[in-house]
Design an enzyme around this catalytic site. Structure first.
Site, PDB file in Angstrom:
ATOM      1  N   ASP A 185       0.816  -1.206   0.000  1.00  0.00           N
ATOM      2  CA  ASP A 185       0.000   0.000   0.000  1.00  0.00           C
ATOM      3  C   ASP A 185       0.855   1.262   0.000  1.00  0.00           C
ATOM      4  O   ASP A 185       2.032   1.248   0.363  1.00  0.00           O
ATOM      5  CB  ASP A 185      -0.949   0.021   1.202  1.00  0.00           C
ATOM      6  N   GLU A 236       0.066  -1.295   5.623  1.00  0.00           N
ATOM      7  CA  GLU A 236       1.126  -0.915   6.565  1.00  0.00           C
ATOM      8  C   GLU A 236       1.055   0.564   6.895  1.00  0.00           C
ATOM      9  O   GLU A 236       1.318   0.972   8.036  1.00  0.00           O
ATOM     10  CB  GLU A 236       2.493  -1.265   5.971  1.00  0.00           C
TER      11      GLU A 236
END
EC number: 3.4.11.4
Length: 421
Positions: free
Chosen positions: A88, A183
């Site tokens: 991400d 994350e």
């Protein structure tokens, strides 16, 4: 083996493709992954891993990618190690429509990003550019982040997989691959299957300058301060109203500069209000509390209590509660129990031609939580710079050095294991 001359690298080519896939995570979403579009990159990675011959590569329902590179050594006792990066990108800056640009043979001049000429990379503001003369710099075009955090790490691990499969002369034990979602919003390992990984050690590839290895993070708590004021009709409020909103403002104004992010550096911790909401009767302030010394977290929470109690002396009918919850802990406490994990990482950096630098992170990584889930995990450089903003950049040569470091790590774990009888 001299990786620098023997390998045809694929990290840059992979990276330039990966960053065009929007994988921005969403802290307001309750799902895992927080955005379905993260799975678009996950599916591509699985397809590429399967094409390489990693038959167990798969994307699970939570958006995690798992794969295994089988051992190719006769030594039976090589510990299983894992490499991990997150897919991400940060919610702080748009990840939609990323247009990566390669600036060849950087000569030290300002790099002006074409889609927004106010976005300029200057050596004075990006100190590591002084180490990049002659290198090839990748940026976005000026209106989005690049996604080097952490698609540089993803591309480097993928290239390392490719090299290990195509260069069987690089001896190694069983290697596990883990790519995580979310994350950037603090949920990167919420659904990670540690039993499926079944590794002795892990390395996240998610750091900055080439040669850096990070073995220490903040310890972290979250604190929610709830202020209970006294509501009254504003036309008849004299001597009655004790506004929770105004009390909250006084508390925030009283926070000491020396304990704020903007007033701290190095090994200094901080107390930081990240969100505030409320009305006259009730208000809340959401704090994050950080320090490398876990014992100091309680002291920092006491600062909030002391300031609040002091402010409330002028509001005798108001009250407060402070709820403190652990978030993550300094991974150094775990890594110190297995010194070879960091030592081998430093040796791999040396073998890749760099002088290693052991660093602390003024933040956390997936490795922080993985370490306390039973998988000790330091963080190795990926070459990413200026994270979460429009001036984010990475050099192709630093990415290749990260690939070399991963490969040397695999070799070192194999070399140092017990010889077969």
């Amino acid at each position: 083996m001299d990786f620098n001359t023997a390998l045809t690298y694929t990290a840059a080519e992979r990276f330039l493709r990966y960053v065009t896939i929007d994988t921005q995570s969403d802290p307001a979403s309750p799902t895992c992954p927080s955005t379905e579009k993260q799975k678009d990159l996950g599916r591509l990675l699985v397809a590429e891993l399967l094409e390489m011959g990693l038959t167990d590569a798969h994307l699970d329902e939570h958006g995690y990618v798992y794969a295994t590179i089988p051992a190719n050594t006769d030594k039976p006792e090589v510990p299983v190690i894992c490499f991990c990066s997150h897919m991400d990108t940060a919610p702080d800056c748009s990840g939609t429509g990323v247009k990566p640009l390669v600036h060849r043979n950087y000569n030290g001049a300002d790099i002006i990003l074409p889609d927004d000429s106010t976005q300029v990379l200057r050596m004075a503001e990006h100190p590591d550019l002084k180490n990049q003369l002659g290198n090839d710099i990748i940026t976005a075009s000026g209106t989005t982040l690049l996604g080097a955090d952490n698609k540089a790490g993803v591309a480097e691990i993928m290239d390392a997989c490719y090299q290990l499969i195509n260069h069987p002369e690089i001896k190694h034990g069983t290697i596990k691959i883990l790519f995580t979602p979310d994350e950037e919003i603090g949920r990167g390992v919420d659904k990670a299957d540690i039993e499926k990984i079944a590794a002795f050690a892990c390395y996240t590839i998610d750091g900055e300058n080439a040669g850096n290895l990070e073995n220490e993070t903040f310890s972290a708590d979250g604190a929610m301060l709830t202020i209970n004021g006294v509501s009254a009709h504003p036309g008849f409020a004299k001597g009655k109203m004790e506004s929770a909103i105004k009390i909250a403002g006084l508390i925030i104004a009283a926070l000491p500069h020396h304990l704020s992010p903007e007033g701290t550096e190095g090994m200094q911790g901080f107390v930081h209000p990240v969100d505030m909401a409320g009305h006259v009767e009730t208000a809340t302030i959401d704090f994050i509390i950080r320090d490398f010394d876990e014992d100091l977290l309680a002291n920092h929470a006491d600062v909030i209590r002391q300031i609040t109690a002091g402010v409330l002396k002028n509001f005798p009918n108001a009250s407060y509660t402070l709820e403190v919850k652990p978030q993550y802990r300094n991974m150094k406490n775990v890594l110190a129990q297995h010194p070879q994990i960091v030592d081998y990482g430093l040796e791999a950096i040396r073998r890749a031609g760099m002088e290693p630098k052991l660093c602390s992170i003024r933040g956390g990584t997936d490795g922080s939580r993985l370490s306390f889930m039973g998988l000790p995990t330091p963080n190795i450089f990926a070459g990413e710079h200026a994270f979460h903003g429009k001036q984010e950049w990475v050099s192709i040569q630093d990415m290749q050095k990260a690939v070399d470091t991963i490969l040397h790590l695999c070799s070192i774990w194999e070399e140092r294991s017990r010889l077969a009888p």
